[in-house]
Scaffold this active site. Structure first.
Site, PDB file in Angstrom:
ATOM      1  N   GLY A 115       6.846  -2.060  11.424  1.00 13.32           N
ATOM      2  CA  GLY A 115       5.947  -1.624  10.356  1.00 13.32           C
ATOM      3  C   GLY A 115       5.625  -2.756   9.391  1.00 13.32           C
ATOM      4  CG  LEU A 133      12.771  -0.951   6.256  1.00 13.32           C
ATOM      5  CD1 LEU A 133      11.985  -2.256   6.359  1.00 13.32           C
ATOM      6  CD2 LEU A 133      13.012  -0.600   4.803  1.00 13.32           C
ATOM      7  CB  SER A 150       8.569   7.120  -1.241  1.00 17.13           C
ATOM      8  OG  SER A 150       7.229   7.286  -1.634  1.00 17.13           O
ATOM      9  CD  GLU A 158       3.125  10.111  -2.419  1.00 17.49           C
ATOM     10  OE1 GLU A 158       2.874  11.277  -2.086  1.00 17.49           O
ATOM     11  OE2 GLU A 158       2.412   9.472  -3.199  1.00 17.49           O
ATOM     12  CE1 TYR A 209       6.944   9.063   3.842  1.00 15.54           C
ATOM     13  CE2 TYR A 209       6.191   9.314   1.574  1.00 15.54           C
ATOM     14  CZ  TYR A 209       6.769   8.546   2.560  1.00 15.54           C
ATOM     15  OH  TYR A 209       7.197   7.274   2.274  1.00 15.54           O
ATOM     16  N   GLY A 224      -1.065  -0.635   7.295  1.00 21.54           N
ATOM     17  CA  GLY A 224      -1.716   0.202   8.298  1.00 21.54           C
ATOM     18  C   GLY A 224      -3.147   0.528   7.868  1.00 21.54           C
ATOM     19  NE  ARG A 259      -0.704   7.292  -4.631  1.00 16.56           N
ATOM     20  CZ  ARG A 259      -1.124   8.479  -5.056  1.00 16.56           C
ATOM     21  NH1 ARG A 259      -1.471   8.657  -6.311  1.00 16.56           N
ATOM     22  NH2 ARG A 259      -1.159   9.519  -4.232  1.00 16.56           N
ATOM     23  NE  ARG A 277      -3.724  11.929   1.050  1.00 16.21           N
ATOM     24  CZ  ARG A 277      -2.946  10.847   1.052  1.00 16.21           C
ATOM     25  NH1 ARG A 277      -1.923  10.767   0.244  1.00 16.21           N
ATOM     26  NH2 ARG A 277      -3.231   9.844   1.866  1.00 16.21           N
TER      27      ARG A 277
HETATM   28  P1  NAP Z   1       4.864   1.766   8.277  1.00 11.60           P
HETATM   29  O1  NAP Z   1       4.031   0.533   8.281  1.00 11.60           O
HETATM   30  O2  NAP Z   1       4.224   3.077   8.558  1.00 11.60           O
HETATM   31  O3  NAP Z   1       6.066   1.528   9.317  1.00 11.60           O
HETATM   32  C1  NAP Z   1       6.899   2.579   9.710  1.00 11.60           C
HETATM   33  C2  NAP Z   1       7.856   2.080  10.775  1.00 11.60           C
HETATM   34  O4  NAP Z   1       8.682   3.176  11.193  1.00 11.60           O
HETATM   35  C3  NAP Z   1       7.177   1.544  12.035  1.00 11.60           C
HETATM   36  O5  NAP Z   1       7.935   0.464  12.524  1.00 11.60           O
HETATM   37  C4  NAP Z   1       7.279   2.730  12.982  1.00 11.60           C
HETATM   38  O6  NAP Z   1       7.241   2.362  14.344  1.00 11.60           O
HETATM   39  C5  NAP Z   1       8.654   3.226  12.613  1.00 11.60           C
HETATM   40  N1  NAP Z   1       8.914   4.600  13.033  1.00 11.60           N
HETATM   41  C6  NAP Z   1       8.172   5.709  12.824  1.00 11.60           C
HETATM   42  N2  NAP Z   1       8.750   6.800  13.340  1.00 11.60           N
HETATM   43  C7  NAP Z   1       9.911   6.373  13.904  1.00 11.60           C
HETATM   44  C8  NAP Z   1      10.964   7.012  14.595  1.00 11.60           C
HETATM   45  N3  NAP Z   1      10.953   8.327  14.850  1.00 11.60           N
HETATM   46  N4  NAP Z   1      11.999   6.262  15.020  1.00 11.60           N
HETATM   47  C9  NAP Z   1      12.029   4.937  14.797  1.00 11.60           C
HETATM   48  N5  NAP Z   1      11.052   4.259  14.165  1.00 11.60           N
HETATM   49  C10 NAP Z   1      10.013   4.976  13.715  1.00 11.60           C
HETATM   50  O7  NAP Z   1       5.618   1.917   6.875  1.00 11.60           O
HETATM   51  P2  NAP Z   1       5.878   0.816   5.725  1.00 11.60           P
HETATM   52  O8  NAP Z   1       4.705   0.814   4.808  1.00 11.60           O
HETATM   53  O9  NAP Z   1       6.344  -0.439   6.337  1.00 11.60           O
HETATM   54  O10 NAP Z   1       7.057   1.509   4.915  1.00 11.60           O
HETATM   55  C11 NAP Z   1       8.421   1.273   5.247  1.00 11.60           C
HETATM   56  C12 NAP Z   1       9.274   2.401   4.703  1.00 11.60           C
HETATM   57  O11 NAP Z   1       9.127   2.467   3.283  1.00 11.60           O
HETATM   58  C13 NAP Z   1       8.921   3.793   5.204  1.00 11.60           C
HETATM   59  O12 NAP Z   1      10.117   4.544   5.261  1.00 11.60           O
HETATM   60  C14 NAP Z   1       8.005   4.349   4.138  1.00 11.60           C
HETATM   61  O13 NAP Z   1       8.051   5.758   4.158  1.00 11.60           O
HETATM   62  C15 NAP Z   1       8.651   3.756   2.904  1.00 11.60           C
HETATM   63  N6  NAP Z   1       7.776   3.508   1.762  1.00 11.60           N
HETATM   64  C16 NAP Z   1       6.614   2.815   1.908  1.00 11.60           C
HETATM   65  C17 NAP Z   1       5.846   2.533   0.804  1.00 11.60           C
HETATM   66  C18 NAP Z   1       4.573   1.732   0.913  1.00 11.60           C
HETATM   67  O14 NAP Z   1       3.791   1.762  -0.048  1.00 11.60           O
HETATM   68  N7  NAP Z   1       4.366   0.992   1.985  1.00 11.60           N
HETATM   69  C19 NAP Z   1       6.270   2.948  -0.477  1.00 11.60           C
HETATM   70  C20 NAP Z   1       7.472   3.655  -0.580  1.00 11.60           C
HETATM   71  C21 NAP Z   1       8.235   3.902   0.541  1.00 11.60           C
HETATM   72  P3  NAP Z   1       5.833   2.147  15.125  1.00 11.60           P
HETATM   73  O15 NAP Z   1       5.350   0.784  14.735  1.00 11.60           O
HETATM   74  O16 NAP Z   1       6.227   2.269  16.551  1.00 11.60           O
HETATM   75  O17 NAP Z   1       4.906   3.239  14.665  1.00 11.60           O
HETATM   76  O1  F7E Z   2      -3.300   7.158  -0.406  1.00 12.19           O
HETATM   77  C1  F7E Z   2      -6.315   8.659  -1.842  1.00 12.19           C
HETATM   78  C2  F7E Z   2      -5.200   9.585  -1.422  1.00 12.19           C
HETATM   79  O2  F7E Z   2      -2.627   7.068   1.981  1.00 12.19           O
HETATM   80  C3  F7E Z   2      -3.411   6.699  -1.740  1.00 12.19           C
HETATM   81  C4  F7E Z   2       2.544   5.560   1.745  1.00 12.19           C
HETATM   82  O3  F7E Z   2       2.916   4.232   2.008  1.00 12.19           O
HETATM   83  O4  F7E Z   2       2.521   5.162  -0.626  1.00 12.19           O
HETATM   84  C5  F7E Z   2       1.729   5.614   0.457  1.00 12.19           C
HETATM   85  O5  F7E Z   2       1.299   6.952   0.258  1.00 12.19           O
HETATM   86  C6  F7E Z   2      -4.359   7.593  -2.503  1.00 12.19           C
HETATM   87  C7  F7E Z   2      -4.074   9.096  -2.318  1.00 12.19           C
HETATM   88  O6  F7E Z   2      -1.059   6.207   0.173  1.00 12.19           O
HETATM   89  C8  F7E Z   2      -8.522   8.312   1.015  1.00 12.19           C
HETATM   90  O7  F7E Z   2      -5.552  10.942  -1.614  1.00 12.19           O
HETATM   91  C9  F7E Z   2      -8.713   8.756  -1.106  1.00 12.19           C
HETATM   92  O8  F7E Z   2      -4.142   9.720  -3.560  1.00 12.19           O
HETATM   93  O9  F7E Z   2      -3.040   4.902   0.733  1.00 12.19           O
HETATM   94  P1  F7E Z   2      -2.550   6.301   0.722  1.00 12.19           P
HETATM   95  P2  F7E Z   2      -0.089   7.304  -0.464  1.00 12.19           P
HETATM   96  O10 F7E Z   2      -0.443   8.665  -0.079  1.00 12.19           O
HETATM   97  O11 F7E Z   2       0.017   6.999  -1.923  1.00 12.19           O
HETATM   98  C10 F7E Z   2       3.706   5.939  -0.872  1.00 12.19           C
HETATM   99  C11 F7E Z   2       4.448   5.315  -2.032  1.00 12.19           C
HETATM  100  C12 F7E Z   2       4.543   6.142   0.337  1.00 12.19           C
HETATM  101  O12 F7E Z   2       5.754   6.274   0.270  1.00 12.19           O
HETATM  102  C13 F7E Z   2       3.808   6.421   1.612  1.00 12.19           C
HETATM  103  O13 F7E Z   2       4.641   6.139   2.736  1.00 12.19           O
HETATM  104  O14 F7E Z   2      -5.677   7.394  -1.995  1.00 12.19           O
HETATM  105  N1  F7E Z   2      -7.405   8.547  -0.853  1.00 12.19           N
HETATM  106  N2  F7E Z   2      -9.424   8.610   0.029  1.00 12.19           N
HETATM  107  C14 F7E Z   2      -7.243   8.263   0.451  1.00 12.19           C
HETATM  108  N3  F7E Z   2      -6.141   7.986   1.163  1.00 12.19           N
HETATM  109  C15 F7E Z   2      -6.309   7.712   2.489  1.00 12.19           C
HETATM  110  N4  F7E Z   2      -5.219   7.379   3.234  1.00 12.19           N
HETATM  111  N5  F7E Z   2      -7.543   7.764   3.087  1.00 12.19           N
HETATM  112  C16 F7E Z   2      -8.687   8.061   2.393  1.00 12.19           C
HETATM  113  O15 F7E Z   2      -9.779   8.093   2.950  1.00 12.19           O
END
Ligand code: NAP
Ligand code: F7E
Length: 361
Positions: free
Chosen positions: A24, A98, A147, A149, A170, A206, A238, A299
């Site tokens: 990821g 992660l 998170s 969230e 989530y 992503g 955000r 959502r």
């Molecule tokens: P990400 O890009 O979606 O990566 C998720 C990773 O988890 C990928 O490597 C995915 O594998 C793997 N995965 C999913 N389902 C799995 C399963 N059942 N078993 C093993 N591996 C699995 O997420 P990220 O943005 O790097 O975030 C990392 C972590 O921080 C996550 O737990 C996310 O919820 C949390 N988080 C993210 C944010 C953010 O803003 N990015 C903020 C707060 C918390 P594949 O590549 O095969 O899909």
């Molecule tokens: O949405 C709005 C949507 O999907 C941000 C994950 O990494 O951060 C992430 O979750 C905002 C939301 O991230 C679209 O409704 C509008 O309010 O980029 P997002 P998220 O939902 O904040 C948290 C901290 C995590 O932990 C999660 O793993 O943007 N929005 N229009 C949209 N969002 C998406 N995806 N697509 C749209 O077209």
């Protein structure tokens, strides 16, 4: 892949880290960072029918060589037996959890699967680690990816004392995982630290998360590869930071004397509309000319306003973000502009396949 591990070779290593979710966004930055610190890094990857290692291919060399800094193991958070086996083989000093079904909107469509990976997956890993530590007779430190969230509907600014009010399957699952982690710390004396990270982005984000969806679309529009961008709620706010900064905080949390939970954020909040404005104006475009609202991206219940307070991390970890909002947007747009240019060259040469899956996010 496990047969490539040479457990008797200790010559190159300082510490061993095991990362779930290494493929990821965060996993790739964390692997880079830990390797730069002299760690031997082991990552768990899922079996997929096409390669899912794009983000770490630059780190992964020929597994037939010896003394590599990075090893990969097939596994899944839904498979507890596999996790146990990997722990026994890797013998890690630190585990970073992660892996997750990390898309909030998708979690409304797949709530059970999301709970199985995010909540139950964390529990499986904690259980496996508890047993491993007992058998191995050593303390292993674990980082849990919590998170912002989890704060959901709680008003800003959010810090470690803010009550959780999750607004999606989530987020509910992340709250459960957070409490499992805390309970294992209190019940069994395990060193488990949860990082409550606010949104963090990068060129490796992503493509169905809103920032990357926007930076990809804006640059493709600029290159004439796309006409319109369909989005949902533009009013959501955000606290967006850079993923490369945030993985350092994960590591710092595991280097403390005592396990503790930390909020990690920039302290600055922007709406989706402001992100759009920043991206499009950087490319000399008016977003209003290209963006349409599509109900499918809303959502069922939304998180309106996240803005964190990372005072504890600043004071105790000495951590602060290095990349600000404008720099983050510029980094993502510059990267995606290069991608769009490459797509244009392919299109002009008649080899263009179109963009993948953008309608899903
Ligand atoms: P990400 O890009 O979606 O990566 C998720 C990773 O988890 C990928 O490597 C995915 O594998 C793997 N995965 C999913 N389902 C799995 C399963 N059942 N078993 C093993 N591996 C699995 O997420 P990220 O943005 O790097 O975030 C990392 C972590 O921080 C996550 O737990 C996310 O919820 C949390 N988080 C993210 C944010 C953010 O803003 N990015 C903020 C707060 C918390 P594949 O590549 O095969 O899909
Ligand atoms: O949405 C709005 C949507 O999907 C941000 C994950 O990494 O951060 C992430 O979750 C905002 C939301 O991230 C679209 O409704 C509008 O309010 O980029 P997002 P998220 O939902 O904040 C948290 C901290 C995590 O932990 C999660 O793993 O943007 N929005 N229009 C949209 N969002 C998406 N995806 N697509 C749209 O077209």
């Amino acid at each position: 892949m496990d047969n490539i591990i040479n457990k008797t070779d200790n010559s190159l290593r300082g510490k061993r880290a095991l990362i779930t979710g290494i493929t990821g966004q965060d996993g790739s930055y964390l692997a880079e960072f830990l390797i730069s610190q002299g760690y031997q890094v082991h990552g768990i990857i899922r079996r997929t029918s096409i390669f899912n290692t794009d983000r770490i291919d630059h780190l992964y060399q020929d597994p037939h060589q010896s003394n590599l800094p990075l090893y990969l193991h097939y596994g899944d958070l839904t498979d507890g037996t596999g996790l146990r086996r990997i722990l026994q083989r890797v013998e890690p000093d630190e585990v970073y959890n992660l892996a997750a079904q990390s898309h909030v909107k998708v979690s409304f469509e797949q709530p059970e699967y999301t709970a199985d990976t995010v909540a139950m997956g964390t529990l499986r890993l904690l259980e496996a680690l508890r047993d491993y530590m007992e058998v191995a007779g050593k303390q292993v430190r674990m980082y849990q990816a919590a998170s912002s969230e989890m704060f959901g509907a709680s008003p800003p600014p959010q810090n470690e004392s803010t009550p959780f009010y999750p607004r999606s399957p989530y987020a509910v699952s992340k709250v459960a995982a957070y409490w499992y982690a805390k309970n294992y710390r209190e019940a069994y004396g395990m060193f488990v630290a949860s990082g409550i990270l606010f949104n963090h982005e990068s060129p490796r984000r992503g493509e169905t998360f809103v920032t990357r969806k926007i930076s990809r679309a804006a640059t493709r529009i600029k290159m004439g590869l796309q006409d319109r961008l369909y989005l949902g709620n533009l009013d959501a706010k955000r606290d967006w930071g850079f993923a490369g900064d945030y993985v350092k905080a994960m590591w710092l949390m595991l280097q403390q004397d005592e396990p503790e939970d930390f909020v990690i954020c920039t302290g600055e909040s922007h709406s989706v509309r402001e992100f759009l404005e920043e991206c499009f104006s950087y490319l000399d475009l008016r977003w209003q000319d290209y963006v349409s609202i599509d109900q499918r991206y809303f959502r069922p219940s939304e998180v309106d306003y996240l803005q964190g307070d990372a005072s504890r991390a600043r004071e105790k970890l000495g951590w602060s973000p290095q990349v600000n909002f404008k720099e983050l947007v510029k980094m993502m747009v510059d990267h995606d502009f290069d991608l769009a240019r490459q797509e244009k060259i392919l299109q002009d040469a008649g080899h263009y396949k179109g963009i993948r899956g953008i309608a899903y996010g």
